[in-house]
Design a protein around this motif. Structure first.
Motif, PDB file in Angstrom:
ATOM      1  N   VAL A  53      38.939  35.911  42.243  1.00 30.57           N
ATOM      2  CA  VAL A  53      37.864  35.380  41.396  1.00 30.57           C
ATOM      3  C   VAL A  53      37.630  36.299  40.202  1.00 30.57           C
ATOM      4  O   VAL A  53      37.497  35.841  39.061  1.00 30.57           O
ATOM      5  CB  VAL A  53      36.572  35.184  42.219  1.00 30.57           C
ATOM      6  CG1 VAL A  53      35.385  34.893  41.327  1.00 30.57           C
ATOM      7  CG2 VAL A  53      36.759  34.063  43.230  1.00 30.57           C
ATOM      8  N   VAL A  54      37.593  37.601  40.433  1.00 24.39           N
ATOM      9  CA  VAL A  54      37.391  38.560  39.344  1.00 24.39           C
ATOM     10  C   VAL A  54      38.546  38.478  38.352  1.00 24.39           C
ATOM     11  O   VAL A  54      38.335  38.503  37.138  1.00 24.39           O
ATOM     12  CB  VAL A  54      37.223  39.992  39.902  1.00 24.39           C
ATOM     13  CG1 VAL A  54      37.312  41.037  38.800  1.00 24.39           C
ATOM     14  CG2 VAL A  54      35.904  40.119  40.637  1.00 24.39           C
ATOM     15  N   ALA A  56      40.449  35.863  37.673  1.00 24.17           N
ATOM     16  CA  ALA A  56      40.305  34.629  36.895  1.00 24.17           C
ATOM     17  C   ALA A  56      39.195  34.761  35.858  1.00 24.17           C
ATOM     18  O   ALA A  56      39.339  34.289  34.724  1.00 24.17           O
ATOM     19  CB  ALA A  56      40.026  33.455  37.827  1.00 24.17           C
ATOM     20  N   MET A  57      38.099  35.409  36.217  1.00 23.88           N
ATOM     21  CA  MET A  57      37.003  35.609  35.269  1.00 23.88           C
ATOM     22  C   MET A  57      37.439  36.492  34.109  1.00 23.88           C
ATOM     23  O   MET A  57      37.117  36.213  32.947  1.00 23.88           O
ATOM     24  CB  MET A  57      35.790  36.216  35.981  1.00 23.88           C
ATOM     25  CG  MET A  57      35.082  35.245  36.902  1.00 23.88           C
ATOM     26  SD  MET A  57      33.778  35.998  37.904  1.00 23.88           S
ATOM     27  CE  MET A  57      32.789  36.814  36.694  1.00 23.88           C
ATOM     28  N   LEU A  58      38.163  37.555  34.399  1.00 26.76           N
ATOM     29  CA  LEU A  58      38.638  38.443  33.338  1.00 26.76           C
ATOM     30  C   LEU A  58      39.603  37.717  32.400  1.00 26.76           C
ATOM     31  O   LEU A  58      39.566  37.923  31.183  1.00 26.76           O
ATOM     32  CB  LEU A  58      39.300  39.687  33.932  1.00 26.76           C
ATOM     33  CG  LEU A  58      38.356  40.681  34.595  1.00 26.76           C
ATOM     34  CD1 LEU A  58      39.154  41.785  35.295  1.00 26.76           C
ATOM     35  CD2 LEU A  58      37.399  41.272  33.581  1.00 26.76           C
ATOM     36  N   LYS A  59      40.465  36.866  32.950  1.00 26.95           N
ATOM     37  CA  LYS A  59      41.382  36.096  32.106  1.00 26.95           C
ATOM     38  C   LYS A  59      40.609  35.149  31.196  1.00 26.95           C
ATOM     39  O   LYS A  59      40.957  34.990  30.021  1.00 26.95           O
ATOM     40  CB  LYS A  59      42.360  35.316  32.969  1.00 26.95           C
ATOM     41  CG  LYS A  59      43.416  36.182  33.610  1.00 26.95           C
ATOM     42  CD  LYS A  59      44.343  35.360  34.478  1.00 26.95           C
ATOM     43  CE  LYS A  59      45.345  36.262  35.180  1.00 26.95           C
ATOM     44  NZ  LYS A  59      46.265  35.488  36.031  1.00 26.95           N
ATOM     45  N   ALA A  60      39.562  34.517  31.729  1.00 31.89           N
ATOM     46  CA  ALA A  60      38.754  33.598  30.911  1.00 31.89           C
ATOM     47  C   ALA A  60      38.008  34.360  29.817  1.00 31.89           C
ATOM     48  O   ALA A  60      37.940  33.904  28.670  1.00 31.89           O
ATOM     49  CB  ALA A  60      37.769  32.848  31.802  1.00 31.89           C
ATOM     50  N   ILE A  61      37.468  35.522  30.148  1.00 31.24           N
ATOM     51  CA  ILE A  61      36.761  36.339  29.151  1.00 31.24           C
ATOM     52  C   ILE A  61      37.723  36.777  28.056  1.00 31.24           C
ATOM     53  O   ILE A  61      37.397  36.724  26.869  1.00 31.24           O
ATOM     54  CB  ILE A  61      36.079  37.547  29.827  1.00 31.24           C
ATOM     55  CG1 ILE A  61      34.914  37.074  30.688  1.00 31.24           C
ATOM     56  CG2 ILE A  61      35.626  38.571  28.800  1.00 31.24           C
ATOM     57  CD1 ILE A  61      34.340  38.154  31.594  1.00 31.24           C
TER      58      ILE A  61
END
Length: 87
Positions: A53-54, A56-61
């Motif tokens: 999850v972290v 995926a969040m970093l990739k989106a950011i």
């Protein structure tokens, strides 16, 4: 030799198979990380899920930041300013 300590702490000897596996005697990432009890296996699963999850969040950011930088560069070029980092 302390028998009380060895009775409390289970001995886990992990293996690393070269295919998909779901056993309680497999290495996860390090030789010292062997989820040999159902509770430890569950915590390991949750830790791996949290890492995903972290990630995926970093990739989106990162994608949003790159998009904002690209839009800012385009806006700067439209206003007659020089684009890029060097000026």
């Amino acid at each position: 030799h302390d028998h009380a300590l060895s009775a409390v702490e289970p001995k886990c000897f992990g293996v690393m198979r070269m295919y998909f596996h779901t056993g309680l005697d497999d290495f996860v990432l390090f030789r010292s990380w062997v989820p040999c009890t159902p509770a430890y296996y569950t915590l390991t699963f949750l830790a791996i899920l949290a890492c995903g999850v972290v990630s995926a969040m970093l990739k989106a950011i990162r994608a949003r930041m790159e998009q904002a930088i690209a839009l800012a560069a385009l806006d700067g070029q439209d206003d007659g300013e020089e684009g890029g980092w060097g000026g």
